[in-house]
Design a protein around this motif. Structure first.
Motif, PDB file in Angstrom:
ATOM      1  N   TYR A 108      -5.702   7.955   7.614  1.00 62.31           N
ATOM      2  CA  TYR A 108      -6.335   6.698   8.025  1.00 62.31           C
ATOM      3  C   TYR A 108      -7.740   6.944   8.554  1.00 62.31           C
ATOM      4  O   TYR A 108      -8.706   6.255   8.195  1.00 62.31           O
ATOM      5  CB  TYR A 108      -5.465   6.041   9.086  1.00 62.31           C
ATOM      6  CG  TYR A 108      -6.081   4.843   9.782  1.00 62.31           C
ATOM      7  CD1 TYR A 108      -6.083   3.593   9.193  1.00 62.31           C
ATOM      8  CD2 TYR A 108      -6.635   4.977  11.059  1.00 62.31           C
ATOM      9  CE1 TYR A 108      -6.634   2.493   9.839  1.00 62.31           C
ATOM     10  CE2 TYR A 108      -7.186   3.886  11.709  1.00 62.31           C
ATOM     11  CZ  TYR A 108      -7.182   2.647  11.099  1.00 62.31           C
ATOM     12  OH  TYR A 108      -7.731   1.562  11.741  1.00 62.31           O
ATOM     13  N   GLU A 139      -0.162   3.653   6.828  1.00 67.16           N
ATOM     14  CA  GLU A 139      -1.222   3.674   7.833  1.00 67.16           C
ATOM     15  C   GLU A 139      -1.204   2.418   8.698  1.00 67.16           C
ATOM     16  O   GLU A 139      -1.293   2.492   9.920  1.00 67.16           O
ATOM     17  CB  GLU A 139      -2.576   3.847   7.154  1.00 67.16           C
ATOM     18  CG  GLU A 139      -2.743   5.201   6.478  1.00 67.16           C
ATOM     19  CD  GLU A 139      -4.017   5.306   5.659  1.00 67.16           C
ATOM     20  OE1 GLU A 139      -4.783   4.314   5.635  1.00 67.16           O
ATOM     21  OE2 GLU A 139      -4.247   6.376   5.058  1.00 67.16           O
ATOM     22  N   GLY A 140      -1.093   1.273   8.058  1.00 66.68           N
ATOM     23  CA  GLY A 140      -1.078   0.018   8.815  1.00 66.68           C
ATOM     24  C   GLY A 140       0.120  -0.064   9.747  1.00 66.68           C
ATOM     25  O   GLY A 140      -0.007  -0.474  10.915  1.00 66.68           O
ATOM     26  N   ILE A 179      -0.402   2.360  12.782  1.00 65.82           N
ATOM     27  CA  ILE A 179      -1.342   1.839  13.780  1.00 65.82           C
ATOM     28  C   ILE A 179      -0.679   0.731  14.598  1.00 65.82           C
ATOM     29  O   ILE A 179      -0.800   0.679  15.830  1.00 65.82           O
ATOM     30  CB  ILE A 179      -2.619   1.304  13.093  1.00 65.82           C
ATOM     31  CG1 ILE A 179      -3.357   2.432  12.376  1.00 65.82           C
ATOM     32  CG2 ILE A 179      -3.529   0.640  14.116  1.00 65.82           C
ATOM     33  CD1 ILE A 179      -3.766   3.580  13.268  1.00 65.82           C
ATOM     34  N   THR A 213     -10.378   7.890   5.839  1.00 69.66           N
ATOM     35  CA  THR A 213     -10.712   6.918   4.799  1.00 69.66           C
ATOM     36  C   THR A 213     -12.134   6.407   4.991  1.00 69.66           C
ATOM     37  O   THR A 213     -12.443   5.813   6.041  1.00 69.66           O
ATOM     38  CB  THR A 213      -9.734   5.720   4.834  1.00 69.66           C
ATOM     39  OG1 THR A 213      -8.401   6.207   4.675  1.00 69.66           O
ATOM     40  CG2 THR A 213     -10.051   4.736   3.719  1.00 69.66           C
ATOM     41  N   ARG A 257     -10.992   2.980  16.514  1.00 68.35           N
ATOM     42  CA  ARG A 257      -9.587   2.749  16.253  1.00 68.35           C
ATOM     43  C   ARG A 257      -8.726   3.968  16.574  1.00 68.35           C
ATOM     44  O   ARG A 257      -7.522   3.856  16.657  1.00 68.35           O
ATOM     45  CB  ARG A 257      -9.392   2.343  14.781  1.00 68.35           C
ATOM     46  CG  ARG A 257     -10.091   1.044  14.435  1.00 68.35           C
ATOM     47  CD  ARG A 257      -9.708   0.551  13.069  1.00 68.35           C
ATOM     48  NE  ARG A 257     -10.416  -0.674  12.731  1.00 68.35           N
ATOM     49  CZ  ARG A 257     -10.116  -1.429  11.690  1.00 68.35           C
ATOM     50  NH1 ARG A 257      -9.139  -1.093  10.895  1.00 68.35           N
ATOM     51  NH2 ARG A 257     -10.801  -2.521  11.435  1.00 68.35           N
ATOM     52  N   SER A 258      -9.341   5.136  16.713  1.00 70.27           N
ATOM     53  CA  SER A 258      -8.576   6.340  17.036  1.00 70.27           C
ATOM     54  C   SER A 258      -8.405   6.517  18.530  1.00 70.27           C
ATOM     55  O   SER A 258      -7.761   7.457  18.979  1.00 70.27           O
ATOM     56  CB  SER A 258      -9.258   7.581  16.445  1.00 70.27           C
ATOM     57  OG  SER A 258     -10.493   7.828  17.093  1.00 70.27           O
ATOM     58  N   ASP A 285       1.183   3.635   2.104  1.00 69.09           N
ATOM     59  CA  ASP A 285       0.749   4.859   2.771  1.00 69.09           C
ATOM     60  C   ASP A 285       1.200   4.921   4.232  1.00 69.09           C
ATOM     61  O   ASP A 285       1.124   5.966   4.871  1.00 69.09           O
ATOM     62  CB  ASP A 285      -0.770   5.020   2.688  1.00 69.09           C
ATOM     63  CG  ASP A 285      -1.542   3.804   3.199  1.00 69.09           C
ATOM     64  OD1 ASP A 285      -0.971   3.040   3.998  1.00 69.09           O
ATOM     65  OD2 ASP A 285      -2.703   3.626   2.793  1.00 69.09           O
ATOM     66  N   GLY A 316     -13.900   3.887  12.780  1.00 67.01           N
ATOM     67  CA  GLY A 316     -12.775   4.813  12.845  1.00 67.01           C
ATOM     68  C   GLY A 316     -12.600   5.429  14.214  1.00 67.01           C
ATOM     69  O   GLY A 316     -11.490   5.565  14.717  1.00 67.01           O
ATOM     70  N   ILE A 326     -12.915   2.752   6.177  1.00 69.45           N
ATOM     71  CA  ILE A 326     -12.535   2.289   7.514  1.00 69.45           C
ATOM     72  C   ILE A 326     -13.764   2.295   8.425  1.00 69.45           C
ATOM     73  O   ILE A 326     -14.355   3.328   8.692  1.00 69.45           O
ATOM     74  CB  ILE A 326     -11.441   3.184   8.128  1.00 69.45           C
ATOM     75  CG1 ILE A 326     -10.174   3.099   7.279  1.00 69.45           C
ATOM     76  CG2 ILE A 326     -11.158   2.777   9.557  1.00 69.45           C
ATOM     77  CD1 ILE A 326      -9.548   1.726   7.250  1.00 69.45           C
ATOM     78  N   ARG A 370       0.834  -1.203   0.000  1.00 67.02           N
ATOM     79  CA  ARG A 370       0.000   0.000   0.000  1.00 67.02           C
ATOM     80  C   ARG A 370       0.867   1.251   0.000  1.00 67.02           C
ATOM     81  O   ARG A 370       0.624   2.189  -0.736  1.00 67.02           O
ATOM     82  CB  ARG A 370      -0.926   0.007   1.218  1.00 67.02           C
ATOM     83  CG  ARG A 370      -2.053  -1.009   1.147  1.00 67.02           C
ATOM     84  CD  ARG A 370      -3.004  -0.853   2.324  1.00 67.02           C
ATOM     85  NE  ARG A 370      -3.551   0.495   2.412  1.00 67.02           N
ATOM     86  CZ  ARG A 370      -4.377   0.883   3.381  1.00 67.02           C
ATOM     87  NH1 ARG A 370      -4.720   0.031   4.337  1.00 67.02           N
ATOM     88  NH2 ARG A 370      -4.849   2.112   3.411  1.00 67.02           N
ATOM     89  N   LEU A 411      -1.881   9.436  10.159  1.00 62.93           N
ATOM     90  CA  LEU A 411      -3.015   8.987  10.976  1.00 62.93           C
ATOM     91  C   LEU A 411      -4.306   9.660  10.525  1.00 62.93           C
ATOM     92  O   LEU A 411      -5.360   9.016  10.472  1.00 62.93           O
ATOM     93  CB  LEU A 411      -2.759   9.284  12.452  1.00 62.93           C
ATOM     94  CG  LEU A 411      -3.861   8.826  13.420  1.00 62.93           C
ATOM     95  CD1 LEU A 411      -4.043   7.317  13.353  1.00 62.93           C
ATOM     96  CD2 LEU A 411      -3.541   9.256  14.851  1.00 62.93           C
TER      97      LEU A 411
END
Length: 286
Positions: free
Chosen positions: A178, A104-105, A108, A181, A190-191, A102, A187, A184, A100, A175
């Motif tokens: 992410y 992001e993964g 996290i 998106t 996950r934040s 980016d 969200g 997702i 990817r 972040l």
């Protein structure tokens, strides 16, 4: 098949060192010089060394995946990250994959790793400050080099200030992407691992790790109790030193804010009278 000589993801056999876009964290263990100065006698110094060594070893084991099943630890021929430590300074890089790209993964995952690391260190009585950046870096046993180091070191020394791990602008941008998106789901959930402080800084909400199995077994209140005890101990130790006391008062405030946010009972909180502000007018005592 040629065997791989190292599991370091930054090292390519037979290749010259190359920068890789990565998530990078620079972390400092607070109070190291003060401990060394205050600890007198070889026996006492060795006792402190043992405590610090055990805390770093145990906490790093979580970063290294030592708490994971063997089949996960041995998955693939390279680690997810590379770590270099010099007692009170720790540098960790998580290369961003090409699938990817980016980051992001990786970000996290890194934030979760750092949250667990920080909680384990605090529970052992060692508080840390640091910063996370995204940029080019190279990390091995010989050198740590790249603009991500400059970015993260600046964040640790200029922005973090208190015992917290802050996100630099480069990490915040990733972040935010992410969280923005549309695909997702959950969200907001996950934040939770990142909070915004009163001064606007985004920081790792490391106490959120006690909720990792919230739906299955509820909060790990024993972990929260250990955190409370460690903070209270520091407040008592440095009650005479306003500058240092303020750093642990920040952690006490964070602890209580976390408890309030999740509606925990008052018994889980730190007595605010212990670290409440003493601001007020100057009184003429003549």
């Amino acid at each position: 098949m040629k065997s791989v000589a190292t599991r370091n993801p930054y090292i390519c056999d037979g290749c010259a060192p190359k920068l890789q876009r990565s998530v990078f964290a620079f972390v400092d263990v607070l109070g190291y010089k003060d401990w060394v100065k205050k600890t007198k006698g070889r026996a006492n110094q060795e006792s402190l060394l043992l405590r610090l060594h055990n805390a770093l070893s145990s906490s790093r084991d979580w970063l290294d995946g030592g708490n994971l099943p063997d089949f996960i630890q041995k998955f693939g021929d390279r680690d997810r990250f590379s770590l270099k430590a010099f007692t009170d300074n720790i540098a960790v890089g998580w290369p961003i994959g090409f699938r990817r790209g980016d980051g992001e993964g990786e970000l996290i995952s890194a934030l979760h790793d750092l949250a667990t690391f920080q909680l384990k260190m605090v529970q052992a009585g060692f508080f840390i400050r640091g910063a996370v950046a995204v940029g080019d870096i190279y990390v091995d046993e010989i050198a740590v080099y790249g603009d991500a180091l400059v970015d993260a070191h600046k964040g640790e020394s200029k922005l973090a200030k208190d015992p917290r791990i802050v996100l630099t602008e480069s990490a915040k941008d990733v972040l935010q992407g992410y969280l923005d998106t549309p695909s997702i789901s959950g969200g907001a959930q996950r934040s939770r691992g990142v909070w915004q402080d009163n001064d606007g800084q985004w920081f790792v909400n490391y106490l959120d790790t006690i909720l990792i199995a919230e739906d299955q077994v509820g909060p790990f209140f024993s972990e929260l109790k250990q955190h409370k005890g460690s903070v209270q101990s520091k407040l008592e130790e440095y009650g005479h030193d306003a500058a240092i006391f303020a750093k642990y008062a920040w952690t006490a405030g964070y602890h209580n804010d976390f408890c309030d946010f999740h509606g925990f009972e008052a018994r889980h909180k730190i007595d605010s009278d212990v670290f409440a502000s003493q601001r007020g007018p100057i009184i003429n005592r003549d």
